[in-house]
Design a protein around this motif. Structure first.
Motif, short mmCIF file in Angstrom:
data_model
loop_
_atom_site.label_atom_id
_atom_site.label_comp_id
_atom_site.label_asym_id
_atom_site.label_seq_id
_atom_site.Cartn_x
_atom_site.Cartn_y
_atom_site.Cartn_z
N TYR A 1 0.82 -1.20 0.00
CA TYR A 1 0.00 0.00 0.00
C TYR A 1 0.86 1.25 0.00
O TYR A 1 1.91 1.31 0.65
CB TYR A 1 -0.91 0.02 1.23
N GLY B 1 0.90 5.19 1.29
CA GLY B 1 0.36 5.79 2.49
C GLY B 1 0.27 7.31 2.38
O GLY B 1 0.96 7.92 1.56
N PHE C 1 2.41 12.29 1.38
CA PHE C 1 2.24 11.01 0.70
C PHE C 1 3.58 10.28 0.70
O PHE C 1 4.65 10.89 0.58
CB PHE C 1 1.78 11.25 -0.74
N ALA D 1 -3.82 7.20 6.08
CA ALA D 1 -4.66 6.51 5.11
C ALA D 1 -3.79 5.63 4.22
O ALA D 1 -2.59 5.89 4.08
CB ALA D 1 -5.43 7.51 4.25
N ALA D 2 -4.39 4.62 3.63
CA ALA D 2 -3.66 3.70 2.76
C ALA D 2 -4.51 3.34 1.55
O ALA D 2 -5.75 3.30 1.62
CB ALA D 2 -3.28 2.43 3.52
N ALA D 3 -3.80 3.09 0.46
CA ALA D 3 -4.46 2.67 -0.78
C ALA D 3 -3.52 1.74 -1.52
O ALA D 3 -2.30 1.81 -1.36
CB ALA D 3 -4.81 3.88 -1.64
N SER E 1 -1.88 4.75 -6.42
CA SER E 1 -2.15 6.17 -6.46
C SER E 1 -1.44 6.76 -7.66
O SER E 1 -0.50 6.17 -8.19
CB SER E 1 -1.68 6.83 -5.16
N ARG F 1 -3.19 11.33 -5.44
CA ARG F 1 -2.54 11.12 -4.15
C ARG F 1 -2.99 12.14 -3.11
O ARG F 1 -2.86 11.88 -1.92
CB ARG F 1 -1.03 11.16 -4.28
N ASN G 1 -9.40 8.70 -2.74
CA ASN G 1 -8.51 7.69 -3.32
C ASN G 1 -8.14 6.62 -2.30
O ASN G 1 -7.67 5.55 -2.67
CB ASN G 1 -7.23 8.36 -3.83
N TYR G 2 -8.33 6.90 -1.03
CA TYR G 2 -7.84 6.03 0.04
C TYR G 2 -9.02 5.31 0.71
O TYR G 2 -9.83 5.94 1.39
CB TYR G 2 -7.06 6.84 1.06
N TYR H 1 -8.76 3.05 3.11
CA TYR H 1 -8.47 2.64 4.48
C TYR H 1 -7.99 3.85 5.29
O TYR H 1 -7.07 4.56 4.87
CB TYR H 1 -7.41 1.54 4.50
N TRP H 2 -8.58 4.01 6.47
CA TRP H 2 -8.30 5.16 7.31
C TRP H 2 -8.17 4.75 8.77
O TRP H 2 -8.83 3.81 9.23
CB TRP H 2 -9.44 6.18 7.22
#
Length: 126
Positions: A32, A34, A50, A97-99, A102, A107, A112-113, A115-116
């Motif tokens: 991921y 971040g 980022f 946050a994670a994705a 990106s 970003r 776009n993310y 997960y928080w």
């Protein structure tokens, strides 16, 4: 499912420093990208920084360059935000946050993310 938990917030005087941590669990963190965002009451969530999968690429909001540093330790499944020379205007709740991916266009975008974390409060007194 990816879980993120922030820590390290608190009350600090202007000019001081804090180091926020974001502990990731549930999946391999190196899969991921971040980011850090912050938010104050009544305002939209604001992009802070980022960091890429391996940590070699970082990016910051223009107003924060030189004071904030983002990093990550994938072996510890943790992302960090070192904040120096803090100003009262930095007072906010900070979120990590994670994705999975990106781009330069996404970003800075909260949506776009997926997960928080729950956030950690940073208060800077003058």
């Amino acid at each position: 499912q990816v879980q993120l938990v922030e820590s390290g917030g608190g009350l600090v005087q202007a000019g001081g420093s804090l180091r926020l941590s974001c502990r990731v669990s549930g999946r391999t963190f190196s899969d991921y990208v971040g980011a850090w965002f912050r938010q104050t009451a009544g305002k939209e969530r604001e992009f802070v920084s980022f960091v890429s999968w391996g940590g070699k690429s970082t990016y910051y909001a223009d107003s924060l360059k030189g004071r904030f540093t983002v990093s990550r330790d994938n072996l510890k499944n943790t992302m960090y935000l070192q904040m120096n020379f803090l100003e009262p205007e930095d007072t906010a709740r900070y979120y990590c946050a994670a994705a999975s991916t990106s781009t330069s266009q996404t970003r800075e975008v909260p949506n776009n993310y997926p997960y928080w974390g729950q956030g950690t409060q940073v208060t800077v007194s003058s």
